[in-house]
Write an enzyme that holds these catalytic residues in place. Structure first.
Site, PDB file in Angstrom:
ATOM      1  N   THR A  13       0.844  -1.201   0.000  1.00 20.81           N
ATOM      2  CA  THR A  13       0.000   0.000   0.000  1.00 20.81           C
ATOM      3  C   THR A  13       0.876   1.247   0.000  1.00 20.81           C
ATOM      4  O   THR A  13       1.958   1.253   0.593  1.00 20.81           O
ATOM      5  CB  THR A  13      -0.959   0.055   1.215  1.00 20.81           C
ATOM      6  OG1 THR A  13      -1.700   1.288   1.166  1.00 20.81           O
ATOM      7  CG2 THR A  13      -0.229  -0.020   2.547  1.00 20.81           C
ATOM      8  N   ASN A  44      -0.668   4.033   0.971  1.00 19.99           N
ATOM      9  CA  ASN A  44      -1.488   4.876   1.835  1.00 19.99           C
ATOM     10  C   ASN A  44      -0.986   4.762   3.284  1.00 19.99           C
ATOM     11  O   ASN A  44      -1.186   3.740   3.947  1.00 19.99           O
ATOM     12  CB  ASN A  44      -2.953   4.424   1.708  1.00 19.99           C
ATOM     13  CG  ASN A  44      -3.911   5.266   2.521  1.00 19.99           C
ATOM     14  OD1 ASN A  44      -3.575   5.720   3.608  1.00 19.99           O
ATOM     15  ND2 ASN A  44      -5.107   5.463   2.001  1.00 19.99           N
ATOM     16  N   LYS A  82      -3.608   3.981   6.079  1.00 20.89           N
ATOM     17  CA  LYS A  82      -3.948   2.554   6.140  1.00 20.89           C
ATOM     18  C   LYS A  82      -2.843   1.800   6.851  1.00 20.89           C
ATOM     19  O   LYS A  82      -3.090   0.956   7.703  1.00 20.89           O
ATOM     20  CB  LYS A  82      -3.987   1.978   4.722  1.00 20.89           C
ATOM     21  CG  LYS A  82      -5.280   1.997   4.010  1.00 20.89           C
ATOM     22  CD  LYS A  82      -5.098   1.132   2.745  1.00 20.89           C
ATOM     23  CE  LYS A  82      -6.198   1.340   1.763  1.00 20.89           C
ATOM     24  NZ  LYS A  82      -6.007   0.539   0.539  1.00 20.89           N
ATOM     25  N   ASP A  88      -7.722  -3.511  -0.422  1.00 21.47           N
ATOM     26  CA  ASP A  88      -8.517  -2.625  -1.270  1.00 21.47           C
ATOM     27  C   ASP A  88      -9.822  -2.383  -0.546  1.00 21.47           C
ATOM     28  O   ASP A  88     -10.490  -3.324  -0.106  1.00 21.47           O
ATOM     29  CB  ASP A  88      -8.765  -3.222  -2.654  1.00 21.47           C
ATOM     30  CG  ASP A  88      -9.212  -2.130  -3.619  1.00 21.47           C
ATOM     31  OD1 ASP A  88      -8.387  -1.261  -3.947  1.00 21.47           O
ATOM     32  OD2 ASP A  88     -10.399  -2.123  -4.019  1.00 21.47           O
ATOM     33  N   GLY A 112      -9.674   9.930   5.128  1.00 25.77           N
ATOM     34  CA  GLY A 112     -10.652   9.704   4.052  1.00 25.77           C
ATOM     35  C   GLY A 112     -12.084  10.069   4.433  1.00 25.77           C
ATOM     36  O   GLY A 112     -12.376  11.198   4.860  1.00 25.77           O
ATOM     37  N   TYR A 113     -12.970   9.099   4.311  1.00 26.14           N
ATOM     38  CA  TYR A 113     -14.393   9.344   4.548  1.00 26.14           C
ATOM     39  C   TYR A 113     -14.799   9.189   6.019  1.00 26.14           C
ATOM     40  O   TYR A 113     -15.987   9.254   6.339  1.00 26.14           O
ATOM     41  CB  TYR A 113     -15.232   8.390   3.681  1.00 26.14           C
ATOM     42  CG  TYR A 113     -14.984   8.562   2.195  1.00 26.14           C
ATOM     43  CD1 TYR A 113     -15.498   9.654   1.504  1.00 26.14           C
ATOM     44  CD2 TYR A 113     -14.233   7.639   1.466  1.00 26.14           C
ATOM     45  CE1 TYR A 113     -15.268   9.829   0.147  1.00 26.14           C
ATOM     46  CE2 TYR A 113     -14.001   7.804   0.104  1.00 26.14           C
ATOM     47  CZ  TYR A 113     -14.519   8.896  -0.546  1.00 26.14           C
ATOM     48  OH  TYR A 113     -14.290   9.066  -1.889  1.00 26.14           O
ATOM     49  N   ASP A 114     -13.834   8.985   6.906  1.00 27.78           N
ATOM     50  CA  ASP A 114     -14.168   8.764   8.327  1.00 27.78           C
ATOM     51  C   ASP A 114     -15.071   9.844   8.938  1.00 27.78           C
ATOM     52  O   ASP A 114     -15.971   9.514   9.709  1.00 27.78           O
ATOM     53  CB  ASP A 114     -12.890   8.615   9.165  1.00 27.78           C
ATOM     54  CG  ASP A 114     -12.268   7.226   9.043  1.00 27.78           C
ATOM     55  OD1 ASP A 114     -13.030   6.254   8.868  1.00 27.78           O
ATOM     56  OD2 ASP A 114     -11.035   7.125   9.112  1.00 27.78           O
ATOM     57  N   ARG A 130     -11.353  -2.946   8.098  1.00 31.51           N
ATOM     58  CA  ARG A 130      -9.939  -3.321   8.003  1.00 31.51           C
ATOM     59  C   ARG A 130      -9.532  -4.208   9.188  1.00 31.51           C
ATOM     60  O   ARG A 130      -8.826  -5.199   9.004  1.00 31.51           O
ATOM     61  CB  ARG A 130      -9.088  -2.046   7.948  1.00 31.51           C
ATOM     62  CG  ARG A 130      -7.608  -2.266   7.731  1.00 31.51           C
ATOM     63  CD  ARG A 130      -6.915  -1.006   7.252  1.00 31.51           C
ATOM     64  NE  ARG A 130      -7.443  -0.589   5.967  1.00 31.51           N
ATOM     65  CZ  ARG A 130      -8.249   0.468   5.788  1.00 31.51           C
ATOM     66  NH1 ARG A 130      -8.574   1.255   6.814  1.00 31.51           N
ATOM     67  NH2 ARG A 130      -8.724   0.744   4.599  1.00 31.51           N
TER      68      ARG A 130
HETATM   69  P1  ITT Z   1      -3.432   1.814  -1.798  1.00 28.23           P
HETATM   70  O1  ITT Z   1      -4.186   1.362  -3.019  1.00 28.23           O
HETATM   71  O2  ITT Z   1      -2.031   2.230  -2.092  1.00 28.23           O
HETATM   72  O3  ITT Z   1      -3.523   0.828  -0.663  1.00 28.23           O
HETATM   73  P2  ITT Z   1      -5.535   3.833  -1.687  1.00 28.23           P
HETATM   74  O4  ITT Z   1      -5.797   4.985  -0.770  1.00 28.23           O
HETATM   75  O5  ITT Z   1      -5.524   4.110  -3.158  1.00 28.23           O
HETATM   76  O6  ITT Z   1      -4.139   3.157  -1.235  1.00 28.23           O
HETATM   77  P3  ITT Z   1      -7.806   2.088  -2.104  1.00 28.23           P
HETATM   78  O7  ITT Z   1      -7.571   2.005  -3.558  1.00 28.23           O
HETATM   79  O8  ITT Z   1      -8.132   0.811  -1.373  1.00 28.23           O
HETATM   80  O9  ITT Z   1      -6.548   2.694  -1.341  1.00 28.23           O
HETATM   81  O10 ITT Z   1      -8.921   3.161  -1.850  1.00 28.23           O
HETATM   82  C1  ITT Z   1      -9.651   3.125  -0.694  1.00 28.23           C
HETATM   83  C2  ITT Z   1     -10.234   4.488  -0.418  1.00 28.23           C
HETATM   84  O11 ITT Z   1     -11.438   4.289   0.339  1.00 28.23           O
HETATM   85  C3  ITT Z   1      -9.324   5.298   0.479  1.00 28.23           C
HETATM   86  O12 ITT Z   1      -8.440   6.120  -0.232  1.00 28.23           O
HETATM   87  C4  ITT Z   1     -10.331   6.089   1.295  1.00 28.23           C
HETATM   88  O13 ITT Z   1     -10.782   7.163   0.558  1.00 28.23           O
HETATM   89  C5  ITT Z   1     -11.500   5.123   1.439  1.00 28.23           C
HETATM   90  N1  ITT Z   1     -11.356   4.372   2.684  1.00 28.23           N
HETATM   91  C6  ITT Z   1     -10.975   3.067   2.814  1.00 28.23           C
HETATM   92  N2  ITT Z   1     -10.887   2.725   4.102  1.00 28.23           N
HETATM   93  C7  ITT Z   1     -11.204   3.827   4.805  1.00 28.23           C
HETATM   94  C8  ITT Z   1     -11.265   4.105   6.190  1.00 28.23           C
HETATM   95  O14 ITT Z   1     -10.944   3.208   7.100  1.00 28.23           O
HETATM   96  N3  ITT Z   1     -11.625   5.341   6.549  1.00 28.23           N
HETATM   97  C9  ITT Z   1     -11.915   6.284   5.646  1.00 28.23           C
HETATM   98  N4  ITT Z   1     -11.856   6.117   4.331  1.00 28.23           N
HETATM   99  C10 ITT Z   1     -11.513   4.883   3.899  1.00 28.23           C
END
Ligand code: ITT
Length: 194
Positions: free
Chosen positions: A5, A7, A10, A67, A151-153, A179
């Protein structure tokens, strides 16, 4: 093992959830792997495996990837697998969250149901693959609340705890989150497969 990842938010949660095993988990950055992965799958599982496979090609370790996304029932499951790309990858979450709140303006509480979904894919050095998926049910709040998480938290309200995931401590969020649940399921699977 390596967690595929880019992110950091995460990754922070993953380290906490893995607990004592976290010393064994390297982020892509820590493993010195810098690649851009095109997430062109149509499901969370496909995208998790696309990310894990891309890194697994370059190392001889177990590779995991997450994901995840937010599904809003009133918006027919949007933004879903496109959660990171919703309104553009570089758009701030202030703007993304404000837009979602706007699209739900006037929508009653019982119709604001939503869930965070997380699929984790694992690719073993011998090529075997495992996926798990988990979700946390909640609803979209009427305004942003809380400063924790990412993110959307701030707009995701969990009735059982009476707050948004951005108002929860890390421990609280990890104990109920998509998660947290998915990683605990995966740890069990790995115990059987390693
Ligand atoms: P990687 O692919 O590098 O892991 P990413 O941010 O692009 O990072 P995703 O493609 O899985 O990850 O996108 C998931 C998105 O969904 C993330 O960027 C957030 O916007 C949202 N999201 C996922 N889990 C979340 C959480 O626990 N709290 C808030 N938003 C979340």
């Amino acid at each position: 093992m390596i967690f595929a990842t880019g992110n950091e938010d995460k990754m922070k949660e993953i380290r906490m959830i893995m607990g004592e095993d976290h010393g064994k988990v390297l982020s892509m950055k820590e493993a010195g792997i810098q690649i851009d992965i095109e997430e062109n799958g149509t499901t969370y599982e496909e995208n998790a495996l696309i990310k894990a496979r891309a890194v697994a090609k370059r190392v001889h370790d177990l590779v995991l990837a997450d994901d995840s996304g937010l599904e809003i029932d009133f918006l027919n499951g949007e933004p879903g697998v496109y959660s990171a790309r919703y309104l553009g990858e570089d758009t701030s979450y202030r703007v993304k969250n404000a837009k979602l709140l706007k699209r739900l303006e006037g929508v009653s509480e019982e119709k604001r149901t939503a869930r965070f979904v997380c699929a984790i894919g694992a690719v073993f050095p011998d090529g075997r693959e495992v996926t798990v998926r988990a979700a946390v049910e909640g609803r979209i709040d009427y305004e942003e609340k809380g400063k924790n998480g990412f993110g959307y938290d701030p707009i995701f309200y969990v009735p059982e705890l009476g707050k948004t995931t951005a108002e929860m401590t890390e421990e609280e969020k990890n104990s109920i989150s998509h998660r947290g649940k998915a990683l605990r399921m995966l740890k069990e699977e790995l115990g059987k497969n390693l």
